[in-house]
Write a protein that holds these residues in place. Structure first.
Motif, PDB file in Angstrom:
ATOM      1  N   ALA A   1      72.315  60.934  41.503  1.00 51.94           N
ATOM      2  CA  ALA A   1      73.488  61.589  40.455  1.00 51.94           C
ATOM      3  C   ALA A   1      73.242  63.119  40.567  1.00 51.94           C
ATOM      4  CB  ALA A   1      73.495  60.930  38.967  1.00 51.94           C
ATOM      5  N   SER A   2      71.958  63.494  40.614  1.00 60.15           N
ATOM      6  CA  SER A   2      71.722  64.902  40.463  1.00 60.15           C
ATOM      7  C   SER A   2      71.825  65.542  41.900  1.00 60.15           C
ATOM      8  CB  SER A   2      70.339  65.352  39.978  1.00 60.15           C
ATOM      9  OG  SER A   2      69.963  66.631  40.062  1.00 60.15           O
ATOM     10  N   ALA A   3      71.305  64.661  42.873  1.00 63.80           N
ATOM     11  CA  ALA A   3      71.281  65.394  44.234  1.00 63.80           C
ATOM     12  C   ALA A   3      72.684  65.449  44.822  1.00 63.80           C
ATOM     13  CB  ALA A   3      70.626  64.183  45.247  1.00 63.80           C
TER      14      ALA A   3
ATOM     15  N   LEU B   1      75.511  54.843  40.502  1.00 61.51           N
ATOM     16  CA  LEU B   1      74.170  54.279  40.873  1.00 61.51           C
ATOM     17  C   LEU B   1      73.263  55.671  40.670  1.00 61.51           C
ATOM     18  CD1 LEU B   1      72.190  52.191  41.813  1.00 61.51           C
ATOM     19  CD2 LEU B   1      72.586  52.943  44.156  1.00 61.51           C
ATOM     20  N   VAL B   2      72.368  55.599  39.448  1.00 66.81           N
ATOM     21  CA  VAL B   2      71.955  56.710  39.134  1.00 66.81           C
ATOM     22  C   VAL B   2      70.415  57.082  39.960  1.00 66.81           C
ATOM     23  CG1 VAL B   2      71.067  58.009  37.304  1.00 66.81           C
ATOM     24  CG2 VAL B   2      72.841  56.535  36.895  1.00 66.81           C
ATOM     25  N   THR B   3      69.813  55.863  40.015  1.00 71.27           N
ATOM     26  CA  THR B   3      68.390  56.094  40.592  1.00 71.27           C
ATOM     27  C   THR B   3      68.152  54.852  41.498  1.00 71.27           C
ATOM     28  OG1 THR B   3      67.403  55.013  38.723  1.00 71.27           O
ATOM     29  CG2 THR B   3      67.533  57.400  38.499  1.00 71.27           C
ATOM     30  N   ASN B   4      67.129  55.370  42.602  1.00 69.19           N
ATOM     31  CA  ASN B   4      66.199  54.176  42.811  1.00 69.19           C
ATOM     32  C   ASN B   4      64.588  54.459  43.219  1.00 69.19           C
ATOM     33  OD1 ASN B   4      68.878  53.483  45.351  1.00 69.19           O
ATOM     34  ND2 ASN B   4      67.908  51.741  43.979  1.00 69.19           N
ATOM     35  N   ARG B   5      63.869  53.662  43.181  1.00 66.71           N
ATOM     36  CA  ARG B   5      62.435  53.938  42.916  1.00 66.71           C
ATOM     37  C   ARG B   5      61.748  53.764  44.207  1.00 66.71           C
ATOM     38  NH1 ARG B   5      60.063  49.717  38.843  1.00 66.71           N
ATOM     39  NH2 ARG B   5      61.451  48.528  40.158  1.00 66.71           N
ATOM     40  N   ARG B   6      60.693  54.675  44.404  1.00 67.45           N
ATOM     41  CA  ARG B   6      59.524  54.824  45.432  1.00 67.45           C
ATOM     42  C   ARG B   6      58.164  54.827  44.815  1.00 67.45           C
ATOM     43  NH1 ARG B   6      64.069  54.017  47.353  1.00 67.45           N
ATOM     44  NH2 ARG B   6      64.706  54.983  49.334  1.00 67.45           N
TER      45      ARG B   6
ATOM     46  N   ASN C   1      76.098  64.407  51.254  1.00 68.62           N
ATOM     47  CA  ASN C   1      76.531  63.266  50.198  1.00 68.62           C
ATOM     48  C   ASN C   1      75.692  62.051  50.283  1.00 68.62           C
ATOM     49  OD1 ASN C   1      77.873  61.469  48.750  1.00 68.62           O
ATOM     50  ND2 ASN C   1      79.875  62.202  48.857  1.00 68.62           N
ATOM     51  N   LEU C   2      75.081  61.820  49.282  1.00 71.41           N
ATOM     52  CA  LEU C   2      74.087  60.537  49.188  1.00 71.41           C
ATOM     53  C   LEU C   2      74.424  59.569  48.496  1.00 71.41           C
ATOM     54  CD1 LEU C   2      70.569  62.801  49.186  1.00 71.41           C
ATOM     55  CD2 LEU C   2      71.715  61.721  51.140  1.00 71.41           C
ATOM     56  N   VAL C   3      75.639  59.265  48.210  1.00 71.10           N
ATOM     57  CA  VAL C   3      76.236  58.189  47.332  1.00 71.10           C
ATOM     58  C   VAL C   3      75.650  57.016  47.869  1.00 71.10           C
ATOM     59  CG1 VAL C   3      78.155  56.989  46.757  1.00 71.10           C
ATOM     60  CG2 VAL C   3      78.130  59.372  46.347  1.00 71.10           C
TER      61      VAL C   3
ATOM     62  N   GLU D   1      84.622  62.034  47.212  1.00 72.12           N
ATOM     63  CA  GLU D   1      84.360  63.327  46.433  1.00 72.12           C
ATOM     64  C   GLU D   1      84.211  63.141  44.973  1.00 72.12           C
ATOM     65  OE1 GLU D   1      84.184  67.685  45.624  1.00 72.12           O
ATOM     66  OE2 GLU D   1      83.318  66.007  46.953  1.00 72.12           O
ATOM     67  N   ILE D   2      85.075  62.027  44.513  1.00 72.39           N
ATOM     68  CA  ILE D   2      85.055  61.676  43.212  1.00 72.39           C
ATOM     69  C   ILE D   2      83.725  60.944  43.011  1.00 72.39           C
ATOM     70  CG2 ILE D   2      85.829  60.014  41.520  1.00 72.39           C
ATOM     71  CD1 ILE D   2      88.546  60.204  42.861  1.00 72.39           C
ATOM     72  N   MET D   3      83.254  60.198  43.794  1.00 70.72           N
ATOM     73  CA  MET D   3      81.946  59.399  43.952  1.00 70.72           C
ATOM     74  C   MET D   3      80.666  60.412  43.771  1.00 70.72           C
ATOM     75  SD  MET D   3      82.512  56.409  43.014  1.00 70.72           S
ATOM     76  CE  MET D   3      80.670  56.021  42.731  1.00 70.72           C
ATOM     77  N   ARG D   4      80.852  61.463  44.628  1.00 75.06           N
ATOM     78  CA  ARG D   4      79.894  62.669  44.687  1.00 75.06           C
ATOM     79  C   ARG D   4      79.712  63.071  43.443  1.00 75.06           C
ATOM     80  NH1 ARG D   4      79.076  68.096  44.651  1.00 75.06           N
ATOM     81  NH2 ARG D   4      81.389  68.172  44.543  1.00 75.06           N
TER      82      ARG D   4
END
Length: 398
Positions: free
Chosen positions: A311-313, A282-287, A335-337, A274-277
């Motif tokens: 971080a937003s999701a 890790l803010v972003t990844n690219r596609r 949760n997508l951490v 929950e804290i990590m959510r």
């Protein structure tokens, strides 16, 4: 993309960098798929991020053709082949004997923290914990701690500037460290000395479509190790500040979690998730899109750069009830951490182990953690992209 796309925001603006998380919350509510020159199309909503993850054939992980990126910068079937090698190092059986090594490392660091006086945990403690655990896992010497710590900061600065020449220079420096280690492991193997994870990678076999089985090349091994190291060191280091700040500002939960440890419950694990959510480091990844597609009500041309904003999701009001509040017993299915799909975080099992032990030992090794005096200046300073969390966390340990 041939046509000019209007920018909806600027990630590198001072307003955004002063408080990244708040800025991402605003963008999620007002412009959930937003374009800027630096990030391409940023994706802020949980459902849209999941759509990207569920369609790797449209949203490719091959975001650069200059350098290989094992396995995170690959698509199937190459990704499948190298991911099989990667994942065998993170099984419960492989990690179980390593748990005590992690616990000993954090206990030693906590024992050196000054008591009853203000301490900035990001000045030494955070990076030291991440570095020692990583070096122990890989079998690397303590002499690498300082140069790798300096390298992480160089990489962060170059990434934020998006200076290709500087990024290439920094990458070459890292490659030099790892190639030297590989040469050492080959020499040790020839002399009959026992190996470690780094040495074992030299013996791993891959078989790409249409090819004969072979050992990984040095370039592939270096890339795989870079993927483990860069993500692990920066995010775990940032987690130290996130955890300390959370505990210091939530004294009742701090004491509840201490009490739960004596009961042998799963409360620590639930708290970590929950804290990590709430504060994903890790803010972003690219596609990159392989074809024209629709996302969040926008048309993305083929070849568009897409940035997943984790971080937003993970704070999306439509994915979590009362999403900005701490609730360790909530449903974490969104949760997508650690991501999802075929590109789910390769080192997630190790990260979860490190973070659980970190929180356990912070609680067990102290009677209380309180935030430092903020009458003259804030005890915390927000980190800037590409790292989240804090660059400063002043707390008092008793």
């Amino acid at each position: 993309m041939s046509e000019t796309v209007q920018n909806d925001w600027n990630l590198r603006s001072e307003e955004v960098q002063q408080d990244q998380v708040a800025a991402y919350d605003r963008m999620r509510r007002t412009c959930p798929v937003a374009h800027d020159e630096f990030m391409g199309y940023s994706v802020f909503k949980n459902a849209d991020v999941k759509h990207v993850l569920e369609h790797p054939e449209i949203y490719s992980n091959i975001v650069s053709t200059r350098h290989i990126a094992v396995p995170n910068g690959m698509d199937a079937p190459e990704h499948t082949t190298f991911r099989a090698v990667n994942d065998k190092y993170f099984t419960p059986e492989r990690l179980a004997p390593f748990e005590q090594v992690i616990r000993d490392s954090v206990r030693e660091l906590i024992s050196t923290l000054p008591r009853n006086e203000e301490v900035d945990v990001m000045d030494g403690f955070g990076q030291a914990y991440a570095m020692r655990v990583q070096n122990a896992f890989m079998g690397w010497p303590a002499s690498l701690e300082q140069p790798l710590t300096e390298w992480i900061e160089k990489n962060r600065v170059a990434t934020l500037k998006r200076d290709r020449a500087e990024i290439a220079k920094v990458a070459l420096e890292f490659d030099g460290y790892i190639r030297a280690l590989l040469d050492e492991r080959r020499a040790e193997a020839a002399a009959g000395k026992p190996g470690d994870v780094t040495a074992e990678l030299l013996t791993d076999t891959v078989q790409l479509p249409g090819e004969e089985p072979r050992h990984m090349s040095d370039e592939e091994i270096v890339s795989l190790i870079r993927n483990w190291t860069v993500g692990e060191l920066s995010t775990v280091s940032a987690c130290v500040g996130v955890f300390v700040n959370f505990l210091a500002r939530n004294p009742q939960e701090q004491q509840r979690l201490r009490a739960s440890m004596a009961e042998g419950s799963r409360e620590i694990e639930l708290a970590v998730e929950e804290i990590m959510r709430l504060e994903d480091t890790l803010v972003t990844n690219r596609r990159v899109t392989t074809e024209e597609t629709e996302l969040g009500g926008r048309t993305l041309p083929a070849g568009s750069r897409v940035t997943i904003n984790w971080a937003s999701a993970n704070r999306d009001e439509e994915a979590f009830e009362d999403s900005l509040s701490y609730n360790p017993h909530r449903d974490q299915s969104n949760n997508l951490v650690y991501g999802a799909g075929i590109h789910v975080c390769p080192g997630a099992p190790l990260a979860r182990l490190e973070l659980r032990i970190l929180l356990e030992e912070l609680l067990a090794g102290t009677e209380s953690i309180t935030i430092a005096d903020e009458s003259k200046e804030p005890a915390t300073v927000n980190a800037v992209y590409p790292v989240s969390g804090y660059s400063r966390v002043r707390a008092i340990f008793a």
